[in-house]
Design a protein around this motif. Structure first.
Motif, PDB file in Angstrom:
ATOM      1  N   SER A 275       0.815  -1.205   0.000  1.00  0.00           N
ATOM      2  CA  SER A 275       0.000   0.000   0.000  1.00  0.00           C
ATOM      3  C   SER A 275       0.856   1.265   0.000  1.00  0.00           C
ATOM      4  O   SER A 275       2.016   1.257   0.434  1.00  0.00           O
ATOM      5  CB  SER A 275      -0.910  -0.014   1.229  1.00  0.00           C
ATOM      6  N   LYS A 276       0.262   2.364  -0.445  1.00  0.00           N
ATOM      7  CA  LYS A 276       0.895   3.675  -0.352  1.00  0.00           C
ATOM      8  C   LYS A 276       0.627   4.301   1.016  1.00  0.00           C
ATOM      9  O   LYS A 276       1.146   5.366   1.339  1.00  0.00           O
ATOM     10  CB  LYS A 276       0.370   4.602  -1.453  1.00  0.00           C
ATOM     11  N   MET A 277      -0.207   3.625   1.811  1.00  0.00           N
ATOM     12  CA  MET A 277      -0.495   4.095   3.159  1.00  0.00           C
ATOM     13  C   MET A 277       0.683   3.751   4.082  1.00  0.00           C
ATOM     14  O   MET A 277       1.601   3.026   3.675  1.00  0.00           O
ATOM     15  CB  MET A 277      -1.784   3.430   3.679  1.00  0.00           C
ATOM     16  N   PRO A 278       0.692   4.241   5.320  1.00  0.00           N
ATOM     17  CA  PRO A 278       1.757   3.870   6.255  1.00  0.00           C
ATOM     18  C   PRO A 278       1.843   2.350   6.414  1.00  0.00           C
ATOM     19  O   PRO A 278       0.840   1.643   6.339  1.00  0.00           O
ATOM     20  CB  PRO A 278       1.329   4.546   7.555  1.00  0.00           C
ATOM     21  N   LEU A 279       3.060   1.864   6.651  1.00  0.00           N
ATOM     22  CA  LEU A 279       3.326   0.434   6.787  1.00  0.00           C
ATOM     23  C   LEU A 279       3.863   0.140   8.180  1.00  0.00           C
ATOM     24  O   LEU A 279       4.547   0.973   8.785  1.00  0.00           O
ATOM     25  CB  LEU A 279       4.351  -0.020   5.741  1.00  0.00           C
ATOM     26  N   GLU A 280       3.574  -1.067   8.668  1.00  0.00           N
ATOM     27  CA  GLU A 280       4.066  -1.460   9.991  1.00  0.00           C
ATOM     28  C   GLU A 280       4.376  -2.949  10.012  1.00  0.00           C
ATOM     29  O   GLU A 280       3.586  -3.767   9.544  1.00  0.00           O
ATOM     30  CB  GLU A 280       3.019  -1.142  11.060  1.00  0.00           C
ATOM     31  N   THR A 281       5.541  -3.290  10.550  1.00  0.00           N
ATOM     32  CA  THR A 281       5.939  -4.678  10.754  1.00  0.00           C
ATOM     33  C   THR A 281       5.968  -4.966  12.246  1.00  0.00           C
ATOM     34  O   THR A 281       6.566  -4.207  13.017  1.00  0.00           O
ATOM     35  CB  THR A 281       7.345  -4.931  10.168  1.00  0.00           C
ATOM     36  N   CYS A 282       5.304  -6.037  12.664  1.00  0.00           N
ATOM     37  CA  CYS A 282       5.352  -6.415  14.079  1.00  0.00           C
ATOM     38  C   CYS A 282       6.248  -7.639  14.245  1.00  0.00           C
ATOM     39  O   CYS A 282       6.267  -8.536  13.405  1.00  0.00           O
ATOM     40  CB  CYS A 282       3.952  -6.677  14.632  1.00  0.00           C
ATOM     41  N   GLU A 283       6.995  -7.658  15.332  1.00  0.00           N
ATOM     42  CA  GLU A 283       7.937  -8.744  15.582  1.00  0.00           C
ATOM     43  C   GLU A 283       8.104  -8.920  17.087  1.00  0.00           C
ATOM     44  O   GLU A 283       7.928  -7.978  17.861  1.00  0.00           O
ATOM     45  CB  GLU A 283       9.282  -8.428  14.921  1.00  0.00           C
ATOM     46  N   THR A 284       8.445 -10.139  17.488  1.00  0.00           N
ATOM     47  CA  THR A 284       8.656 -10.430  18.903  1.00  0.00           C
ATOM     48  C   THR A 284      10.090 -10.096  19.317  1.00  0.00           C
ATOM     49  O   THR A 284      11.013 -10.150  18.501  1.00  0.00           O
ATOM     50  CB  THR A 284       8.392 -11.913  19.201  1.00  0.00           C
ATOM     51  N   MET A 285      10.258  -9.814  20.610  1.00  0.00           N
ATOM     52  CA  MET A 285      11.594  -9.566  21.131  1.00  0.00           C
ATOM     53  C   MET A 285      12.293 -10.895  21.424  1.00  0.00           C
ATOM     54  O   MET A 285      13.508 -11.019  21.264  1.00  0.00           O
ATOM     55  CB  MET A 285      11.515  -8.714  22.405  1.00  0.00           C
ATOM     56  N   ASN A 286      11.503 -11.902  21.851  1.00  0.00           N
ATOM     57  CA  ASN A 286      12.052 -13.251  21.997  1.00  0.00           C
ATOM     58  C   ASN A 286      11.311 -14.150  21.010  1.00  0.00           C
ATOM     59  O   ASN A 286      11.288 -13.866  19.830  1.00  0.00           O
ATOM     60  CB  ASN A 286      11.964 -13.744  23.435  1.00  0.00           C
ATOM     61  N   GLY A 287      10.673 -15.241  21.449  1.00  0.00           N
ATOM     62  CA  GLY A 287       9.975 -16.115  20.523  1.00  0.00           C
ATOM     63  C   GLY A 287       8.472 -15.967  20.540  1.00  0.00           C
ATOM     64  O   GLY A 287       7.803 -16.162  19.528  1.00  0.00           O
ATOM     65  N   MET A 288       7.910 -15.621  21.702  1.00  0.00           N
ATOM     66  CA  MET A 288       6.471 -15.575  21.904  1.00  0.00           C
ATOM     67  C   MET A 288       5.967 -14.138  21.953  1.00  0.00           C
ATOM     68  O   MET A 288       6.715 -13.199  22.183  1.00  0.00           O
ATOM     69  CB  MET A 288       6.100 -16.276  23.218  1.00  0.00           C
TER      70      MET A 288
END
Length: 438
Positions: A275-288
């Motif tokens: 998209s041309k809209m704002p983008l966001e990636t989510c990720e864990t700091m450990n595994g869960m």
């Protein structure tokens, strides 16, 4: 606004499906301004916290443990997060250089972390703690001018009226009692509470659409009406949905779970259009996502900083997750990682905040970000002092970002490539070269 809230509340309680609200979406100026603020932030904190933390087995334990919902619900009587301190949380997030927090208001187990009137299965009515965690967090966010987002689950493993999906089959729900109209009304009543009782909210972050992606007949989530409700209640509140497919009408930013935009290392993504809209990636700091006592496999501070750099190189935000302990404290290792990221961002945040994806796509040596006429090369892997890059624009000056030491460069007029003569072999977490372009 007060009359509008009363009208919407009455509409919700009536059981109607908001046909008048479900119209072609045109974001307001307030919404567009909120999008820009969000896109400039680049770094947020994700919080997965609920009664599941008491089991210390992660946020999916009700489903993965094949537990009965009524037996699972008994743990609420033992949930007493007496060490929760909203100020300490926000202080730690700000010190880390984060600009917003996304908090799980209700996860797939159906437990609400606020004083909802739509169900007794909430932190005020069902626990000895008896306090509204979301109110405490919202008050502190508003006090410190820190942007607040709410995660909200579209699916529910404990409510009888939630239509049977691909998960939560072992919790003891009576399949004959599923009732979409009832469940849709419940969700929108809860969203109305969140958007009228807790001040300005930056975004609603939906999850769970994928629970019906294997239905024989396409499931109608009636998203358009729900999104329109949110925008009516708070025009500046952004809507995002972790559905792993292309964006739907009414959404304001695009989400990517455990993947950078355009990548699909997880195998979940069916996204074919960025998209041309704002983008966001989510990720864990450990595994869960949620607290798991045995999961101490935390990513290093260096790895997390480079994750932030690579995300910014895609023009996206990093939403980095923490699973608080059942007593309300953030794990000490998570706090240490945040502190390290904050040290780096205080020195180098100018190359991250308010930037867009740079002119040069991700390379073996690293990525680039841009702010106006300044192009930042984030070199994270290079065993040489010479770097040649493809560049269409004209370079008028090159220097090391931290020391401002000049860097010699030449441009090949035939190929358009620019060759930089670095003063040393790059080392450290991130070796940043700043180019002034014309």
């Amino acid at each position: 606004m007060k009359n509008l809230k009363h009208y919407l509340a009455a509409l919700l309680l009536s059981g109607l499906t908001w046909p008048a609200l479900a119209q072609t979406y045109q974001p307001t100026e307030e919404n567009l301004a909120s999008r820009q603020e969000f896109a400039d932030a680049k770094f947020g904190i994700f919080i997965h916290w609920g009664i599941y933390s008491t089991f210390a087995q992660g946020e999916w334990y009700l489903n993965e443990g094949k537990l009965n919902k009524d037996e699972y619900a008994k743990v609420a009587d033992a949930f007493y997060p007496h060490r929760f301190d909203a100020k300490k949380w926000i202080d730690a997030f700000k010190d880390a250089g984060a600009r917003y927090v996304c908090f799980t208001s209700r996860h797939h187990d159906g437990f609400s972390m606020w004083d909802t009137k739509q169900s007794d299965f909430n932190i005020v009515d069902a626990t000895p703690y008896g306090k509204d965690v979301i109110k405490q967090l919202a008050d502190e966010c508003h006090k410190q001018d820190f942007r607040l987002h709410f995660y909200y689950s579209h699916l529910d493993w404990t409510r009888e009226d939630y239509p049977w999906g691909s998960s939560g089959h072992w919790t003891g729900r009576d399949k004959s009692k599923q009732n979409w109209d009832s469940y849709y009304r419940f969700m929108n009543n809860q969203l109305t509470e969140l958007l009228t009782n807790y001040g300005k909210i930056g975004a609603i972050w939906f999850d769970g659409w994928w629970d019906h992606n294997k239905d024989e007949k396409p499931f109608d989530w009636q998203l358009e009406g729900q999104y329109a409700l949110i925008h009516k209640l708070q025009p500046g509140c952004l809507v995002g949905n972790n559905h792993h497919v292309n964006t739907f009408p009414g959404e304001d930013f695009q989400l990517f779970e455990r993947d950078l935009p355009g990548a699909n290392t997880t195998g979940w993504s069916k996204v074919t259009e960025i998209s041309k809209m704002p983008l966001e990636t989510c990720e864990t700091m450990n595994g869960m996502w949620g607290y798991k006592v045995s999961d101490q496999n935390y990513k290093s501070t260096e790895t997390l900083i480079r994750l932030l750099i690579n995300t910014a190189g895609k023009g996206a935000n990093l939403l980095l997750n923490i699973g608080p302990q059942p007593n309300g404290e953030l794990p000490q290792t998570a706090l240490e990682r945040l502190k390290g990221m904050g040290v780096w961002l205080r020195a180098n945040g100018e190359t991250i905040y308010g930037t867009v994806a740079g002119d040069i796509p991700a390379q073996e040596w690293g990525v680039s970000t841009r702010k106006d006429n300044r192009l930042f090369l984030h070199i994270t892997k290079l065993d040489a002092t010479e770097l040649t890059i493809p560049l269409a624009c004209k370079v008028v000056k090159a220097q090391k970002f931290d020391t401002k030491q000049p860097i010699k460069f030449t441009k090949n007029k035939k190929t358009g490539e620019v060759t930089l003569q670095l003063p040393e072999v790059p080392s450290g977490v991130d070796y940043i070269v700043e180019l002034t372009t014309k």
